[in-house]
Design an enzyme around this catalytic site. Structure first.
Site, PDB file in Angstrom:
ATOM      1  N   SER A 168       2.247  -5.541  -2.421  1.00  0.00           N
ATOM      2  CA  SER A 168       3.498  -5.744  -3.143  1.00  0.00           C
ATOM      3  C   SER A 168       4.660  -5.107  -2.394  1.00  0.00           C
ATOM      4  O   SER A 168       4.506  -4.070  -1.752  1.00  0.00           O
ATOM      5  CB  SER A 168       3.423  -5.118  -4.540  1.00  0.00           C
ATOM      6  N   ASP A 179       9.899   2.658  -2.008  1.00  0.00           N
ATOM      7  CA  ASP A 179      10.742   3.226  -3.062  1.00  0.00           C
ATOM      8  C   ASP A 179       9.913   4.014  -4.067  1.00  0.00           C
ATOM      9  O   ASP A 179       9.206   3.426  -4.894  1.00  0.00           O
ATOM     10  CB  ASP A 179      11.496   2.100  -3.772  1.00  0.00           C
ATOM     11  N   PRO A 180       9.978   5.343  -4.048  1.00  0.00           N
ATOM     12  CA  PRO A 180       9.194   6.140  -5.000  1.00  0.00           C
ATOM     13  C   PRO A 180       9.638   5.947  -6.441  1.00  0.00           C
ATOM     14  O   PRO A 180       8.904   6.283  -7.367  1.00  0.00           O
ATOM     15  CB  PRO A 180       9.423   7.585  -4.531  1.00  0.00           C
ATOM     16  N   HIS A 240      10.307   2.977  -7.767  1.00  0.00           N
ATOM     17  CA  HIS A 240      10.047   1.598  -8.175  1.00  0.00           C
ATOM     18  C   HIS A 240       9.408   1.586  -9.566  1.00  0.00           C
ATOM     19  O   HIS A 240       8.546   2.419  -9.877  1.00  0.00           O
ATOM     20  CB  HIS A 240       9.107   0.935  -7.167  1.00  0.00           C
ATOM     21  N   LYS A 275      -1.193   1.573  -2.403  1.00  0.00           N
ATOM     22  CA  LYS A 275      -1.376   0.284  -1.746  1.00  0.00           C
ATOM     23  C   LYS A 275      -1.123   0.406  -0.246  1.00  0.00           C
ATOM     24  O   LYS A 275      -1.858  -0.157   0.569  1.00  0.00           O
ATOM     25  CB  LYS A 275      -0.452  -0.765  -2.367  1.00  0.00           C
TER      26      LYS A 275
END
Length: 337
Positions: free
Chosen positions: A190, A195-196, A198, A239
């Protein structure tokens, strides 16, 4: 038109085990044979194709395993493989018998737990390529009433957190496939991994994309047994951790980081590739599941897709020209990770 290069073998007096075709007559002799010439490709032993328009690594009947075949995107990939019998032998892997029945219940669909590496061995036996579409899926907590406003809360079932599914489960798949001699792995992830903050990371407190820091200490103060990826280098992506493991595995790979997935028809939009979440800063942040599935399959057919990682989105329907030249699409990608 693509033409298979063929060579003729003379009559042989060999036994059945020594004969090139292993189908000699009972008398121990065989007639002239017209055999496909083997070529050096990602999938050894397949038929080489030549001629204008032939793919740089075109193959016939390569065996491809799709994990997560019971999911919405996985089902599409599995179906596409089964429809293209001239190119692929499709196999699927699902988590439950119920999921197997949902996609037809065929003998080529295996039921296994990706958290258990040993259970993956039968499904990976003899495959040429692996398409990984497994993912941790949060569930909505019961009792949410949209009429009262607010946002629903989510949770992960015990044992199904992103760390266990998106990291350890995918690591198992990579390890078992590599041991089985797989020639290429396509991994679907994805966008948003840089971006932490997100939104996906707040679902069920699972840190799907970005892993929380632990422990909060200077790397030099951490015990030596704590490996990189567990607090030493700051926020870590579950991920992305699996993606990095694949990139370091030595197996040819294609990593597809899809934008927001839409349940719409594919093949009618112009696809866009990018890197490092650049597409999230634009108005083109979504992509149809059917298009993601097609890109997975096309990635198995072009050398230009190997050893590359990219974000994937699309223009709105009617804007731009629908993508049909996938070699050109993959050639736009320059990032290895």
């Amino acid at each position: 038109m693509a033409i298979a290069t063929r060579v003729f073998l003379p009559r042989c007096p060999s036994t059945t085990t020594a004969c090139p075709r292993r189908n000699c007559s009972a008398a121990g002799t065989c007639n002239l044979y017209c055999l496909p010439r083997r070529f050096f490709s990602p999938f050894p032993g397949k038929t080489q194709r030549k001629g204008s328009g032939a793919l740089s690594a075109a193959v016939m009947s390569s065996t491809v395993l799709v994990t997560g075949a019971g999911g919405r995107t996985g089902q599409i990939v599995y179906k596409k493989l089964k429809e293209r019998t001239d190119q692929f032998v499709g196999k699927g892997l699902v988590r439950t018998q119920e999921s197997k029945e949902k996609i037809g219940g065929s003998d080529d669909v295996f039921v296994a737990d990706i958290r258990d590496a040993d259970s993956l061995v039968p499904a990976c036996d003899g495959i040429d390529a692996l398409v990984i579409l497994t993912s941790a899926v949060p569930k909505m907590k019961p009792g949410f009433d949209p009429s009262k406003g607010g946002r629903p809360e989510f949770y992960f079932e015990e044992g199904c957190y992103p760390e266990q599914v998106d990291w350890l489960g995918q690591k198992n798949q990579i390890d078992v496939a590599k041991a089985a001699g797989v020639k290429q792995i396509v991994l679907v992830g994805s966008m948003g991994g840089t971006d932490p903050n997100h939104p996906l990371n707040s679902l069920g407190n699972g840190n799907i994309l970005v892993k929380a820091n632990r422990p909060k200490a200077h790397p030099s103060a951490l015990p030596e047994w704590i490996p990189w990826g567990y607090g030493r280098e700051g926020p870590r992506v579950w991920k992305r951790k699996a993606e990095q493991y694949l990139a370091d595995s030595g197996v040819p790979y294609t990593i597809i980081r899809a934008g927001g997935l839409q349940d719409k028809d594919g093949g009618i939009r112009e696809l866009l590739v990018g890197k490092d979440d650049e597409l999230l800063q634009t108005e083109t942040r979504t992509v149809a599941r059917a298009d993601v599935a097609e890109v997975c399959i096309q990635a198995l057919q072009f050398e230009e897709a190997k050893f590359k990682a990219f974000d994937l989105a699309s223009k709105p329907e009617g804007a731009g020209t629908p993508t049909t030249d996938f070699k050109a699409l993959f050639s736009q990608v320059t990032s290895r990770f």
